[in-house]
Design a protein around this motif. Structure first.
Motif, PDB file in Angstrom:
ATOM      1  N   PRO A  38       0.845  -1.192   0.000  1.00  0.00           N
ATOM      2  CA  PRO A  38       0.000   0.000   0.000  1.00  0.00           C
ATOM      3  C   PRO A  38       0.883   1.246   0.000  1.00  0.00           C
ATOM      4  N   GLY A  39       0.638   2.119  -0.942  1.00  0.00           N
ATOM      5  CA  GLY A  39       1.410   3.371  -0.990  1.00  0.00           C
ATOM      6  C   GLY A  39       0.443   4.524  -1.052  1.00  0.00           C
ATOM      7  N   CYS A  40       0.310   5.085  -2.243  1.00  0.00           N
ATOM      8  CA  CYS A  40      -0.532   6.273  -2.404  1.00  0.00           C
ATOM      9  C   CYS A  40      -2.024   5.952  -2.370  1.00  0.00           C
ATOM     10  N   ALA A  41      -2.391   4.735  -2.794  1.00  0.00           N
ATOM     11  CA  ALA A  41      -3.793   4.292  -2.873  1.00  0.00           C
ATOM     12  C   ALA A  41      -4.598   4.999  -3.958  1.00  0.00           C
ATOM     13  N   ILE A  42      -3.927   5.751  -4.825  1.00  0.00           N
ATOM     14  CA  ILE A  42      -4.654   6.422  -5.905  1.00  0.00           C
ATOM     15  C   ILE A  42      -4.012   6.150  -7.272  1.00  0.00           C
ATOM     16  N   GLY A  43      -3.238   5.075  -7.368  1.00  0.00           N
ATOM     17  CA  GLY A  43      -2.692   4.715  -8.673  1.00  0.00           C
ATOM     18  C   GLY A  43      -1.547   5.563  -9.156  1.00  0.00           C
ATOM     19  N   ARG A  44      -0.800   6.188  -8.230  1.00  0.00           N
ATOM     20  CA  ARG A  44       0.256   7.110  -8.656  1.00  0.00           C
ATOM     21  C   ARG A  44       1.673   6.665  -8.302  1.00  0.00           C
ATOM     22  N   CYS A  45       1.825   5.598  -7.505  1.00  0.00           N
ATOM     23  CA  CYS A  45       3.192   5.294  -7.049  1.00  0.00           C
ATOM     24  C   CYS A  45       3.723   3.953  -7.526  1.00  0.00           C
ATOM     25  N   GLY A  46       2.854   3.034  -7.907  1.00  0.00           N
ATOM     26  CA  GLY A  46       3.305   1.740  -8.430  1.00  0.00           C
ATOM     27  C   GLY A  46       3.715   0.726  -7.379  1.00  0.00           C
ATOM     28  N   ALA A  47       3.607   1.070  -6.094  1.00  0.00           N
ATOM     29  CA  ALA A  47       4.040   0.128  -5.054  1.00  0.00           C
ATOM     30  C   ALA A  47       3.177  -1.132  -5.030  1.00  0.00           C
ATOM     31  N   CYS A  48       1.974  -1.035  -5.562  1.00  0.00           N
ATOM     32  CA  CYS A  48       1.019  -2.153  -5.503  1.00  0.00           C
ATOM     33  C   CYS A  48       0.928  -2.909  -6.829  1.00  0.00           C
ATOM     34  N   MET A  49       1.927  -2.747  -7.692  1.00  0.00           N
ATOM     35  CA  MET A  49       1.824  -3.268  -9.062  1.00  0.00           C
ATOM     36  C   MET A  49       1.719  -4.792  -9.104  1.00  0.00           C
ATOM     37  N   ALA A  57      -0.761  -3.599 -13.624  1.00  0.00           N
ATOM     38  CA  ALA A  57      -1.947  -2.862 -13.170  1.00  0.00           C
ATOM     39  C   ALA A  57      -1.769  -2.562 -11.683  1.00  0.00           C
ATOM     40  N   ASN A  58      -2.394  -1.486 -11.252  1.00  0.00           N
ATOM     41  CA  ASN A  58      -2.299  -1.092  -9.850  1.00  0.00           C
ATOM     42  C   ASN A  58      -3.390  -1.796  -9.041  1.00  0.00           C
ATOM     43  N   ALA A  59      -2.968  -2.635  -8.107  1.00  0.00           N
ATOM     44  CA  ALA A  59      -3.939  -3.407  -7.324  1.00  0.00           C
ATOM     45  C   ALA A  59      -4.771  -2.517  -6.408  1.00  0.00           C
ATOM     46  N   CYS A  60      -4.284  -1.298  -6.121  1.00  0.00           N
ATOM     47  CA  CYS A  60      -5.061  -0.403  -5.252  1.00  0.00           C
ATOM     48  C   CYS A  60      -6.286   0.154  -5.962  1.00  0.00           C
ATOM     49  N   LEU A  61      -6.289   0.079  -7.292  1.00  0.00           N
ATOM     50  CA  LEU A  61      -7.418   0.632  -8.051  1.00  0.00           C
ATOM     51  C   LEU A  61      -8.372  -0.441  -8.549  1.00  0.00           C
TER      52      LEU A  61
HETATM   53  S1  FES Z   1      -0.625   2.190  -3.807  1.00  0.00           S
HETATM   54 FE1  FES Z   1       0.260   3.684  -5.130  1.00  0.00          FE
HETATM   55  S2  FES Z   1      -0.347   3.009  -7.118  1.00  0.00           S
HETATM   56 FE2  FES Z   1      -1.331   1.637  -5.767  1.00  0.00          FE
END
Ligand code: FES
Ligand code: FES
Length: 168
Positions: A38-49, A57-61
């Motif tokens: 979990p990072g930004c939770a808005i699809g902007r950081c790629g930590a959840c790829m 794809a971003n799993a947070c979205l």
């Molecule tokens: S948590 Fe940052 S893109 Fe998903």
């Protein structure tokens, strides 16, 4: 609640959950797959790829209702695949790792690009990987890894890989 079925790292799985539950939470809480962070939770950081049907794809979205019938691959499976070894080696040897929080997402993006039938050249790969943010190591090591993995643009020389710790 909805019932969903999908493939997770090659295995068929079934799940009953709220339709708007995030894939990131499903992976981490229900399956113990914690490489996606979990990072930004808005699809902007790629930590959840992750890979959805073999594309990053971003799993947070991604909500549960969108993964029914799809194929999900996580870092846990990709890092066991020898095909991703060059990416992991390049990041490690180029000094592109520090805390490791961003690393699974970075590997997921770079391994996807590296395994394309026609991989991008280094500048394009850098651009395509720019959605993966690293919070601590600085981008010198990551850039060196990318230059090592992908063809340099015509007419430009690749930067040699320096050992981890060497100033760029
Ligand atoms: S948590 Fe940052 S893109 Fe998903
Ligand atoms: S290595 Fe720490 S955030 Fe990238």
């Amino acid at each position: 609640m909805i019932d969903i079925e999908f493939h997770l790292n090659g295995e068929p799985v079934r799940l009953r959950c709220p339709a708007d539950r995030r894939l990131l939470d499903i992976l981490r809480e229900d399956f113990g797959l914690t490489a996606a962070k979990p990072g930004c939770a808005i699809g902007r950081c790629g930590a959840c790829m992750i890979w959805l049907d073999d594309a990053p794809a971003n799993a947070c979205l991604l909500l549960a209702l969108r993964i029914h019938g799809r194929s999900v691959r996580t870092y846990e499976a990709v890092c066991r695949d020898p095909a991703s070894q060059p990416v992991r080696d390049a990041l490690a040897e180029g000094g592109g790792l520090q805390c490791g929080y961003c690393t699974p997402g970075m590997v997921m993006t770079l391994a996807h690009l590296h395994q394309l039938p026609e991989p991008p050249d280094a500048p394009a790969a850098r651009e395509l990987a720019s959605a993966n943010l690293c919070r601590c190591t600085g981008y010198g090591g990551i850039r060196r890894a990318i230059e090592r993995l992908f063809e340099p643009a015509e007419g430009s020389a690749a930067t040699p890989i320096r050992p981890c710790g060497d100033p760029a």
